[in-house]
Scaffold this motif. Structure first.
Motif, PDB file in Angstrom:
ATOM      1  N   GLY A 151       0.817  -1.206   0.000  1.00 32.62           N
ATOM      2  CA  GLY A 151       0.000   0.000   0.000  1.00 32.62           C
ATOM      3  C   GLY A 151       0.853   1.260   0.000  1.00 32.62           C
ATOM      4  O   GLY A 151       0.535   2.234  -0.706  1.00 32.62           O
ATOM      5  N   ALA A 152       1.942   1.275   0.771  1.00 36.68           N
ATOM      6  CA  ALA A 152       2.816   2.445   0.817  1.00 36.68           C
ATOM      7  C   ALA A 152       3.502   2.666  -0.529  1.00 36.68           C
ATOM      8  O   ALA A 152       3.619   3.804  -1.004  1.00 36.68           O
ATOM      9  CB  ALA A 152       3.848   2.284   1.924  1.00 36.68           C
ATOM     10  N   LEU A 153       3.958   1.596  -1.176  1.00 41.13           N
ATOM     11  CA  LEU A 153       4.597   1.726  -2.479  1.00 41.13           C
ATOM     12  C   LEU A 153       3.607   2.217  -3.529  1.00 41.13           C
ATOM     13  O   LEU A 153       3.943   3.056  -4.383  1.00 41.13           O
ATOM     14  CB  LEU A 153       5.196   0.390  -2.901  1.00 41.13           C
ATOM     15  CG  LEU A 153       6.466  -0.037  -2.159  1.00 41.13           C
ATOM     16  CD1 LEU A 153       6.825  -1.485  -2.479  1.00 41.13           C
ATOM     17  CD2 LEU A 153       7.633   0.883  -2.518  1.00 41.13           C
ATOM     18  N   ALA A 154       2.365   1.700  -3.463  1.00 41.86           N
ATOM     19  CA  ALA A 154       1.355   2.153  -4.426  1.00 41.86           C
ATOM     20  C   ALA A 154       1.003   3.618  -4.195  1.00 41.86           C
ATOM     21  O   ALA A 154       0.837   4.389  -5.153  1.00 41.86           O
ATOM     22  CB  ALA A 154       0.107   1.273  -4.304  1.00 41.86           C
ATOM     23  N   GLU A 155       0.884   4.018  -2.928  1.00 35.02           N
ATOM     24  CA  GLU A 155       0.524   5.398  -2.619  1.00 35.02           C
ATOM     25  C   GLU A 155       1.584   6.377  -3.092  1.00 35.02           C
ATOM     26  O   GLU A 155       1.267   7.493  -3.531  1.00 35.02           O
ATOM     27  CB  GLU A 155       0.326   5.546  -1.110  1.00 35.02           C
ATOM     28  CG  GLU A 155      -0.081   6.935  -0.667  1.00 35.02           C
ATOM     29  CD  GLU A 155      -0.256   7.039   0.839  1.00 35.02           C
ATOM     30  OE1 GLU A 155      -0.494   8.153   1.329  1.00 35.02           O
ATOM     31  OE2 GLU A 155      -0.162   5.990   1.515  1.00 35.02           O
ATOM     32  N   HIS A 156       2.861   5.950  -3.033  1.00 27.13           N
ATOM     33  CA  HIS A 156       3.959   6.840  -3.420  1.00 27.13           C
ATOM     34  C   HIS A 156       4.526   6.473  -4.794  1.00 27.13           C
ATOM     35  O   HIS A 156       5.658   6.844  -5.111  1.00 27.13           O
ATOM     36  CB  HIS A 156       5.054   6.796  -2.356  1.00 27.13           C
ATOM     37  CG  HIS A 156       4.619   7.323  -1.021  1.00 27.13           C
ATOM     38  ND1 HIS A 156       4.598   8.660  -0.721  1.00 27.13           N
ATOM     39  CD2 HIS A 156       4.148   6.687   0.089  1.00 27.13           C
ATOM     40  CE1 HIS A 156       4.158   8.838   0.519  1.00 27.13           C
ATOM     41  NE2 HIS A 156       3.877   7.654   1.028  1.00 27.13           N
ATOM     42  N   ARG A 157       3.737   5.734  -5.579  1.00 22.72           N
ATOM     43  CA  ARG A 157       4.056   5.424  -6.977  1.00 22.72           C
ATOM     44  C   ARG A 157       5.442   4.807  -7.137  1.00 22.72           C
ATOM     45  O   ARG A 157       6.211   5.177  -8.015  1.00 22.72           O
ATOM     46  CB  ARG A 157       3.942   6.694  -7.826  1.00 22.72           C
ATOM     47  CG  ARG A 157       2.540   7.295  -7.813  1.00 22.72           C
ATOM     48  CD  ARG A 157       2.451   8.528  -8.669  1.00 22.72           C
ATOM     49  NE  ARG A 157       1.097   9.075  -8.646  1.00 22.72           N
ATOM     50  CZ  ARG A 157       0.729  10.167  -9.326  1.00 22.72           C
ATOM     51  NH1 ARG A 157       1.616  10.813 -10.073  1.00 22.72           N
ATOM     52  NH2 ARG A 157      -0.520  10.605  -9.250  1.00 22.72           N
ATOM     53  N   GLY A 158       5.733   3.874  -6.258  1.00 20.21           N
ATOM     54  CA  GLY A 158       6.975   3.125  -6.366  1.00 20.21           C
ATOM     55  C   GLY A 158       8.203   3.820  -5.841  1.00 20.21           C
ATOM     56  O   GLY A 158       9.307   3.279  -5.951  1.00 20.21           O
ATOM     57  N   ASP A 159       8.052   5.005  -5.267  1.00 19.96           N
ATOM     58  CA  ASP A 159       9.184   5.721  -4.697  1.00 19.96           C
ATOM     59  C   ASP A 159       9.605   5.017  -3.403  1.00 19.96           C
ATOM     60  O   ASP A 159       8.926   5.119  -2.373  1.00 19.96           O
ATOM     61  CB  ASP A 159       8.801   7.179  -4.419  1.00 19.96           C
ATOM     62  CG  ASP A 159       9.992   8.028  -3.985  1.00 19.96           C
ATOM     63  OD1 ASP A 159      10.918   7.479  -3.367  1.00 19.96           O
ATOM     64  OD2 ASP A 159       9.985   9.247  -4.249  1.00 19.96           O
ATOM     65  N   VAL A 160      10.743   4.311  -3.465  1.00 17.49           N
ATOM     66  CA  VAL A 160      11.186   3.493  -2.329  1.00 17.49           C
ATOM     67  C   VAL A 160      11.457   4.355  -1.102  1.00 17.49           C
ATOM     68  O   VAL A 160      11.050   4.018   0.019  1.00 17.49           O
ATOM     69  CB  VAL A 160      12.432   2.674  -2.720  1.00 17.49           C
ATOM     70  CG1 VAL A 160      13.042   2.011  -1.493  1.00 17.49           C
ATOM     71  CG2 VAL A 160      12.077   1.632  -3.766  1.00 17.49           C
ATOM     72  N   ASP A 161      12.136   5.463  -1.271  1.00 17.21           N
ATOM     73  CA  ASP A 161      12.485   6.312  -0.129  1.00 17.21           C
ATOM     74  C   ASP A 161      11.233   6.896   0.531  1.00 17.21           C
ATOM     75  O   ASP A 161      11.117   6.913   1.766  1.00 17.21           O
ATOM     76  CB  ASP A 161      13.407   7.449  -0.579  1.00 17.21           C
ATOM     77  CG  ASP A 161      14.784   6.937  -1.000  1.00 17.21           C
ATOM     78  OD1 ASP A 161      15.162   5.832  -0.550  1.00 17.21           O
ATOM     79  OD2 ASP A 161      15.462   7.637  -1.774  1.00 17.21           O
ATOM     80  N   ALA A 162      10.295   7.370  -0.285  1.00 21.13           N
ATOM     81  CA  ALA A 162       9.077   7.964   0.273  1.00 21.13           C
ATOM     82  C   ALA A 162       8.227   6.911   0.964  1.00 21.13           C
ATOM     83  O   ALA A 162       7.653   7.152   2.039  1.00 21.13           O
ATOM     84  CB  ALA A 162       8.274   8.648  -0.833  1.00 21.13           C
ATOM     85  N   ALA A 163       8.133   5.717   0.351  1.00 17.40           N
ATOM     86  CA  ALA A 163       7.348   4.640   0.969  1.00 17.40           C
ATOM     87  C   ALA A 163       7.977   4.203   2.287  1.00 17.40           C
ATOM     88  O   ALA A 163       7.266   3.978   3.275  1.00 17.40           O
ATOM     89  CB  ALA A 163       7.250   3.460   0.013  1.00 17.40           C
ATOM     90  N   THR A 164       9.299   4.099   2.323  1.00 14.57           N
ATOM     91  CA  THR A 164       9.980   3.710   3.559  1.00 14.57           C
ATOM     92  C   THR A 164       9.755   4.739   4.653  1.00 14.57           C
ATOM     93  O   THR A 164       9.466   4.382   5.812  1.00 14.57           O
ATOM     94  CB  THR A 164      11.491   3.538   3.307  1.00 14.57           C
ATOM     95  OG1 THR A 164      11.692   2.562   2.282  1.00 14.57           O
ATOM     96  CG2 THR A 164      12.195   3.095   4.576  1.00 14.57           C
ATOM     97  N   ALA A 165       9.871   6.014   4.310  1.00 17.60           N
ATOM     98  CA  ALA A 165       9.654   7.077   5.301  1.00 17.60           C
ATOM     99  C   ALA A 165       8.237   7.031   5.856  1.00 17.60           C
ATOM    100  O   ALA A 165       8.023   7.201   7.062  1.00 17.60           O
ATOM    101  CB  ALA A 165       9.940   8.440   4.670  1.00 17.60           C
ATOM    102  N   ALA A 166       7.260   6.785   4.995  1.00 16.00           N
ATOM    103  CA  ALA A 166       5.869   6.713   5.451  1.00 16.00           C
ATOM    104  C   ALA A 166       5.659   5.519   6.375  1.00 16.00           C
ATOM    105  O   ALA A 166       4.945   5.612   7.384  1.00 16.00           O
ATOM    106  CB  ALA A 166       4.936   6.630   4.243  1.00 16.00           C
ATOM    107  N   LEU A 167       6.275   4.383   6.056  1.00 16.77           N
ATOM    108  CA  LEU A 167       6.122   3.182   6.884  1.00 16.77           C
ATOM    109  C   LEU A 167       6.798   3.359   8.241  1.00 16.77           C
ATOM    110  O   LEU A 167       6.279   2.879   9.256  1.00 16.77           O
ATOM    111  CB  LEU A 167       6.699   1.971   6.159  1.00 16.77           C
ATOM    112  CG  LEU A 167       5.894   1.461   4.958  1.00 16.77           C
ATOM    113  CD1 LEU A 167       6.712   0.472   4.152  1.00 16.77           C
ATOM    114  CD2 LEU A 167       4.582   0.830   5.413  1.00 16.77           C
ATOM    115  N   LEU A 168       7.934   4.033   8.268  1.00 13.04           N
ATOM    116  CA  LEU A 168       8.614   4.250   9.547  1.00 13.04           C
ATOM    117  C   LEU A 168       7.774   5.124  10.474  1.00 13.04           C
ATOM    118  O   LEU A 168       7.789   4.937  11.698  1.00 13.04           O
ATOM    119  CB  LEU A 168       9.980   4.892   9.318  1.00 13.04           C
ATOM    120  CG  LEU A 168      11.002   4.069   8.519  1.00 13.04           C
ATOM    121  CD1 LEU A 168      12.358   4.746   8.536  1.00 13.04           C
ATOM    122  CD2 LEU A 168      11.120   2.647   9.054  1.00 13.04           C
TER     123      LEU A 168
END
Length: 524
Positions: free
Chosen positions: A217-234
């Protein structure tokens, strides 16, 4: 909204709060209604851990308190009506039964119960007369931790629809069974017969699915942006860890008591100060190395806090004791006088670097480590002297499913090169441990005793690795924190290399010895 409308709304909110029954009554009402914590929590819009707090000492406030009071009032009314109906049905059935000689036995608690231990080390009370199992409703001949239940999973099966449960062998069968609980219509029996039974509150997703779906869900929300998805999950690691804990505790034998009474020694003395518990954190460097120059390998211990989740945690409220002996069936914190340590030249002191002599409050892992080292196998020190303790009944597996779910997700992420999941899982277990004390970031779980015990277990695990290296003929140069161990010698014959939680990896290598001794003192 005008200014006066806002004031009127504020005035409407001021008034007496809705009254709530005592905590034990709240839980009793929910259990009598056969509602799970997940069901009630979802209806109220809170987590099951928060509901656990309301059933063990805390009170909600504001609008959620009103909703909770409304639910409890409704349950009380429905259960009272249902009890009256069942009583009338039983009285009518009894009137139709012929009078027989003798009196049927009653399920009177044993005045002096026979106790034994099951395979998990829990007290088992043998019942003279079976009681309904809390899991399946069939007669059970034992109580575990105060609740009647079957010990073997094969015995704990729901009865067929409409068929009364057969009593255990040797028990009388002349008792008239109770009338079945009322249903809303005949269609309910038809629904039960379709496929295997499944509780309404159970969700198809399991612990592994929660982690995978959060990452996807985080990767889809941030369109595959690994850094942004990781920051959101943290950022959401703490509430997600609590949700995972709730999922792994479904159907468990013990409830997590999220907000028990805590003794003063576990409370911070000042706003920015510390409590009185000593965690025995290693901070040791060897003063003299063996003669000559040596290559030192700095090893990194993988997933130290994750491994430390497997430790003896107290289940309920801590109780005070002045018994001088250690009870292995209980866990908590202990005031001890530690023994003298005479091996500082080659091994760190198991209680860490402490300047002040005399008694100190230590955790269960530290006490068990000292008792182990004083035993006949090692004989490295004298036994510690126990002065007083705060303990409760314990189990080593309270967080085991939670730990395994995180470990499996970590292993899969490493195998697949999934850095997003790896960082997310690491944040979940590390923040879970660090925020369960007096933290504003996690108000669903307040267990400073658990926090200290888990940290101390990580320190004890590192110390035991140092002892293993020493026993195998390696020279231990440094032990720091939870995950840093410096070794001279062929460490690969002692420790497996890799990224798994049972393995170690190389953090650094350097040369130390008579003309390079300064390296051994770096980092102090």
């Amino acid at each position: 909204m005008s200014d006066f409308d806002a004031i009127d709304s504020l005035l409407d909110a001021v008034g007496p709060q809705a009254e709530l029954p005592p905590c034990h009554v709240r839980r009793e009402l929910r259990e009598r209604a056969r509602l799970s914590k997940a069901q009630v929590a979802r209806a109220l819009g809170v987590s099951p851990s928060t509901l656990s707090g309301w059933e063990s000492g805390r009170d909600p406030a504001g609008e959620i308190r009103t909703k909770y009071a409304y639910l409890l009032d409704g349950l009380n009314a429905k259960l009272a009506t249902e009890t009256e109906t069942e009583t009338e049905t039983e009285a009518a059935s009894a009137a139709e039964q012929p009078v027989t000689s003798g009196t049927a036995p009653t399920a009177t608690p044993l005045s002096s119960p026979d106790l034994c231990l099951d395979e998990d080390g829990d007290d088992v009370e043998l019942l003279v007369v079976p009681e309904p199992c809390v899991l399946c409703g069939r007669p059970a001949g034992q109580r575990v931790a105060g609740f009647a239940q079957h010990l073997a999973p094969a015995d704990c099966q729901p009865t067929a629809t409409g068929a009364p449960a057969a009593p255990p062998s040797g028990q009388p069968t002349t008792q008239t069974p109770k009338a079945p609980r009322r249903t809303t219509g005949p269609a309910r029996a038809t629904e039960r017969s379709k496929g295997p039974a499944r509780h309404a509150f159970q969700e198809p997703s399991g612990p592994a699915d929660l982690i995978r779906e959060a990452v996807q869900g985080a990767l889809a929300e941030h369109r595959g942006d690994v850094d942004a998805a990781t920051a959101a999950l943290l950022k959401r690691a703490i509430p997600d860890a609590m949700r995972l804990l709730d999922e792994t505790r479904k159907g468990a034998r013990y409830d997590v008591i999220a907000h028990p009474w805590i003794p003063d020694i576990l409370k911070k003395q000042t706003a920015r100060g510390a409590d009185q518990i000593w965690e025995a954190r290693p901070k040791w460097t060897r003063h003299e190395l063996p003669p000559g120059r040596h290559e030192v390998t700095a090893l990194d211990i993988n997933g130290s806090y994750l491994s430390a989740l497997k430790t003896h945690l107290p289940l309920g409220q801590l109780e005070h004791s002045t018994a001088p002996a250690h009870d292995r069936r209980r866990s908590g914190v202990h005031l001890i006088t530690p023994p003298e340590w005479e091996h500082e030249a080659v091994l760190p002191n198991p209680i860490g670097q402490r300047d002040e002599p005399g008694p100190l409050w230590v955790t269960e892992p530290t006490l068990r480590l000292l008792l182990r080292l004083s035993g006949p196998k090692h004989q490295l020190c004298a036994p510690p002297q126990i002065h007083e303790s705060y303990t409760s009944g314990t189990t080593e597996n309270l967080l085991e499913k939670f730990r395994i779910a995180l470990k499996d997700a970590r292993d899969t992420a490493i195998e697949q090169g999934d850095t997003v999941t790896l960082e997310y899982v690491k944040a979940m277990y590390s923040k879970f441990v660090s925020t369960m004390g007096e933290s504003n970031y996690n108000r669903e779980l307040y267990r400073p005793d658990w926090m200290h015990l888990i940290r101390s277990q990580a320190f004890a695990n590192l110390w035991l690795k140092a002892l293993k290296a020493h026993d195998e003929g390696l020279a231990v140069v440094r032990a720091m924190g939870t995950d840093e161990l410096h070794i001279i010698g062929d460490w690969r014959r002692v420790f497996a290399e890799g990224r798994g939680v049972t393995e170690v990896k190389v953090k650094d290598t350097y040369t130390a010895g008579s003309d390079a001794a300064e390296h051994a003192g770096e980092g102090e």
